[in-house]
Design a protein around this motif. Structure first.
Motif, short mmCIF file in Angstrom:
data_model
loop_
_atom_site.label_atom_id
_atom_site.label_comp_id
_atom_site.label_asym_id
_atom_site.label_seq_id
_atom_site.Cartn_x
_atom_site.Cartn_y
_atom_site.Cartn_z
N ASP A 99 0.84 -1.25 -0.08
CA ASP A 99 -0.04 -0.12 0.11
C ASP A 99 0.84 1.14 0.09
OD1 ASP A 99 -2.65 1.01 0.03
OD2 ASP A 99 -2.08 2.00 1.79
N ASN A 100 0.43 2.16 -0.72
CA ASN A 100 1.06 3.64 -0.76
C ASN A 100 2.51 3.25 -1.41
OD1 ASN A 100 1.53 6.23 -0.66
ND2 ASN A 100 1.81 6.34 1.48
N TYR A 171 4.07 8.80 -9.19
CA TYR A 171 3.02 7.93 -9.34
C TYR A 171 3.07 7.24 -10.88
CZ TYR A 171 -1.59 5.73 -8.52
OH TYR A 171 -2.66 4.87 -7.97
N GLY A 195 1.68 4.97 -5.14
CA GLY A 195 1.44 5.63 -4.01
C GLY A 195 2.17 6.98 -4.07
N HIS A 196 2.23 7.58 -3.05
CA HIS A 196 2.92 9.19 -2.85
C HIS A 196 4.23 8.90 -3.47
CE1 HIS A 196 3.53 13.17 -1.61
NE2 HIS A 196 4.81 12.68 -1.08
N ALA A 197 4.65 9.69 -4.25
CA ALA A 197 6.06 9.60 -4.86
C ALA A 197 7.26 9.20 -4.05
CB ALA A 197 6.40 10.90 -5.56
N PRO A 198 7.92 8.11 -4.07
CA PRO A 198 8.89 7.77 -3.04
C PRO A 198 10.41 7.94 -3.84
CG PRO A 198 8.17 5.52 -4.66
CD PRO A 198 7.21 6.82 -4.86
N ARG A 199 10.27 9.27 -3.54
CA ARG A 199 11.49 9.75 -4.23
C ARG A 199 12.87 9.64 -3.75
NH1 ARG A 199 10.62 15.01 -6.56
NH2 ARG A 199 12.92 14.40 -7.47
N SER A 219 -3.13 -0.45 -9.05
CA SER A 219 -3.13 0.00 -7.89
C SER A 219 -4.39 -0.63 -7.10
CB SER A 219 -3.30 1.71 -8.19
OG SER A 219 -4.46 1.94 -8.86
N SER A 220 -5.26 -1.03 -7.56
CA SER A 220 -6.75 -1.57 -7.04
C SER A 220 -6.57 -2.79 -6.54
CB SER A 220 -7.80 -1.17 -7.82
OG SER A 220 -7.59 -2.01 -8.82
N LEU A 221 -5.48 -3.61 -6.66
CA LEU A 221 -5.28 -5.02 -6.17
C LEU A 221 -5.26 -4.86 -4.68
CD1 LEU A 221 -2.82 -6.26 -8.82
CD2 LEU A 221 -5.24 -6.43 -8.91
N PRO A 222 -5.80 -6.13 -4.21
CA PRO A 222 -5.62 -6.42 -2.67
C PRO A 222 -4.07 -6.37 -2.42
CG PRO A 222 -7.00 -7.96 -3.71
CD PRO A 222 -6.23 -7.37 -4.82
N ARG A 223 -3.95 -5.68 -1.21
CA ARG A 223 -2.65 -5.74 -0.69
C ARG A 223 -1.94 -7.09 -0.31
NH1 ARG A 223 -3.89 -1.56 -3.69
NH2 ARG A 223 -2.98 0.53 -3.00
N TYR B 171 -1.22 11.31 1.95
CA TYR B 171 -1.95 10.12 1.85
C TYR B 171 -2.36 9.68 3.10
CZ TYR B 171 -2.37 5.18 0.06
OH TYR B 171 -2.88 4.04 -0.64
N HIS B 196 -0.86 10.22 -4.59
CA HIS B 196 0.04 11.23 -4.43
C HIS B 196 -0.62 12.61 -3.71
CE1 HIS B 196 4.00 13.32 -4.84
NE2 HIS B 196 3.22 14.38 -5.35
N SER B 220 -7.81 -0.11 -2.07
CA SER B 220 -7.61 -1.15 -2.94
C SER B 220 -8.57 -1.30 -3.60
CB SER B 220 -7.10 -2.20 -2.09
OG SER B 220 -7.83 -2.68 -1.29
N LEU B 221 -9.78 -0.60 -3.62
CA LEU B 221 -11.18 -0.89 -4.30
C LEU B 221 -11.04 -0.55 -5.60
CD1 LEU B 221 -13.52 0.89 -1.57
CD2 LEU B 221 -13.05 -1.68 -1.90
N ARG B 223 -11.80 1.10 -9.18
CA ARG B 223 -11.86 2.55 -9.27
C ARG B 223 -13.12 2.51 -10.09
NH1 ARG B 223 -7.86 1.78 -5.84
NH2 ARG B 223 -6.23 3.23 -6.21
#
Lengths: 304, 304
Positions: A99-100, A171, A195-199, A219-223, B171, B196, B220-221, B223
């Motif tokens: 996630d993220n 992203y 997720g939020h940009a992991p710069r 991005s919508s798959l189960p974690r 986030y 992001h 994860s839902l 879209r």
């Protein structure tokens, strides 16, 4: 930092003054929305994808389209295309969904043999600044790098002091997983930022392209519930039906997409439309934007 | 910006020098990982959640825990608790899931009557700077605001010039949907950031809290395929079984969580562990961090 804050405030005031000066006397200029900017674009504002550097990731839920970045990671891109054309990815799965952070695919159990010629690759984490790099620079700075902007449709960071340029982990960016050894990433394992940009990953991992369409399928798959979002044995990972180079796909089955050029007045207007969004909702305009909040527009190619 | 880049480079060199000076003679200090920092924390580094300002969103897939922020949006938080205690949200659904943006719930078809006393609320988009605000400032600047950091466990931005402080759209932050009228957000419609950081929303919408646990159940839902990620009539939105104030839930059914304090040396060490990640993988340390990349650690409360 007080100083930097004051500089920002002064820049904001100057920007306000410019907007007021450029408008009708006594009236603030109307801020344009991104749809308005795009509606006013011409055919020349868009470019097609190069089928030789486009990947289709076919999932049971649809197609993810990736534009590769051979200008930034030529050896990795060559490897990935060799792997793809050997059918290496077909039947593998999304093995990690953190996630993220990232969605990732690969073959940690070594079910598929690596095709001949695939091995360790030089760590293409940044490049020397070429003499004439296309660069649409953003005006509002960046926390991580001295300069940021866009080059050939990709978010980049650069440092004149280091004489270097590198792709930025926004992203949808696609990278190559590796072990601790910087040269251990062959391209057989790839991830997409969801997720939020992991710069902090910038200059530590090879980025090889960007998802142009379908990132929401990843991005919508189960974690995953194991450490770092890997799936456990009892979780059902989503299979990858195939990955193909678009050039190898019959024309009628190709995605017919085009991407906005990032070196045009239209793109500059798009950036401005996101720095100062329409006043109907945005009563306090940001008057600035960070690299990973600029959308690189994609559309179905209209019939000519 | 050249100047700012040079300042960054100089700051980086100073930081390197400090790390070297603080270590054994001739050896660079080992960079700590976040797990190492947390393992060295004491009970005093953690705080419990206030059950009166904690929400449980019960989904078929599990519980989302939200910490409310009455210090920043007291009127909205009061409204939300009134709505919650009236059972207003029970049986509603996640109505919007926009990739790289927000998950949102509410009652656009007005199936549930609003309880008495709920109406328009003053736009609590920012606050006057209180004289003694707890503030752990980040050292690396921000694209959007003169200063950023943490206040009582929440990511905040502030401006001394404006004498204002506001919550930042990182986030997992929770906001109140509104129409064009800035005072049209009652709290009956709420969203959670799942992409992001959309910092352009700062100071334009009321943020009311942060997801402490379970954000992945929202991110994860599938879209939504309508405009702005709303679900169409044929898409099955995830139902919300209930939203409750934790204080109203029997103690045995409460989540037993605690959150790291953000005004301690341990939290400063956590920030540093993320600015300069362990060298086994990160060959080029970022040496900086942006607000929304700092994790606000949460854990199960250990037995005392």
């Amino acid at each position: 930092m007080q100083y930097s804050g004051m500089i920002r405030d002064i820049r904001f005031l100057i920007l306000c003054a410019l907007i007021i000066l450029s408008s009708q006397p006594g009236l603030a200029a109307k801020r344009l929305s991104m749809p308005e900017v795009l509606a006013a674009s011409s055919a020349a504002d868009w470019r097609p994808l190069d089928p030789e550097n486009t990947l289709y990731v076919e999932l049971p839920t649809g197609r993810v389209v990736i534009e590769l970045a051979p200008a930034f990671a030529p050896l990795h891109v060559t490897n990935i295309k060799t792997l793809t054309r050997a059918g290496y990815f077909n039947g593998l799965s999304i093995i990690r969904e953190q996630d993220n952070y990232v969605a990732q695919w690969g073959d940690p159990e070594n079910r598929h043999p690596l095709p001949a010629g695939i091995g360790k690759v030089k760590a293409e984490f940044d490049s020397s600044l070429p003499p004439h790099m296309p660069f649409t620079r953003l005006p509002d700075g960046d926390v991580y790098a001295p300069q940021v902007g866009f080059s050939d449709g990709l978010p980049v960071a650069r440092s004149d002091a280091l004489h270097k340029v590198w792709l930025a982990h926004c992203y949808g960016m696609v990278g190559v997983g590796r072990d601790l050894d910087p040269e251990s990433g062959s391209g057989a394992e790839m991830y997409v930022v969801i997720g939020h940009a992991p710069r902090h990953l910038d200059r530590n991992v090879a980025l090889v392209g960007r998802v142009i369409k379908g990132v929401e399928l990843l991005s919508s798959l189960p974690r995953g519930s194991a450490e770092m979002g890997f799936y456990t044995k009892t979780e059902k990972p989503l299979p990858i039906q195939s990955i193909r180079v678009a050039a190898d796909v019959p024309a009628a089955q190709r995605s017919n997409l085009e991407v906005i050029r990032t070196d045009t007045p239209t793109f500059a207007a798009l950036i401005e439309s996101r720095r100062n969004r329409p006043e109907d909702f945005f009563k306090v305009p940001a008057a600035r934007i960070d690299l990973c909040n600029v959308p690189i527009a994609v559309r179905e190619r209209p019939a000519r």
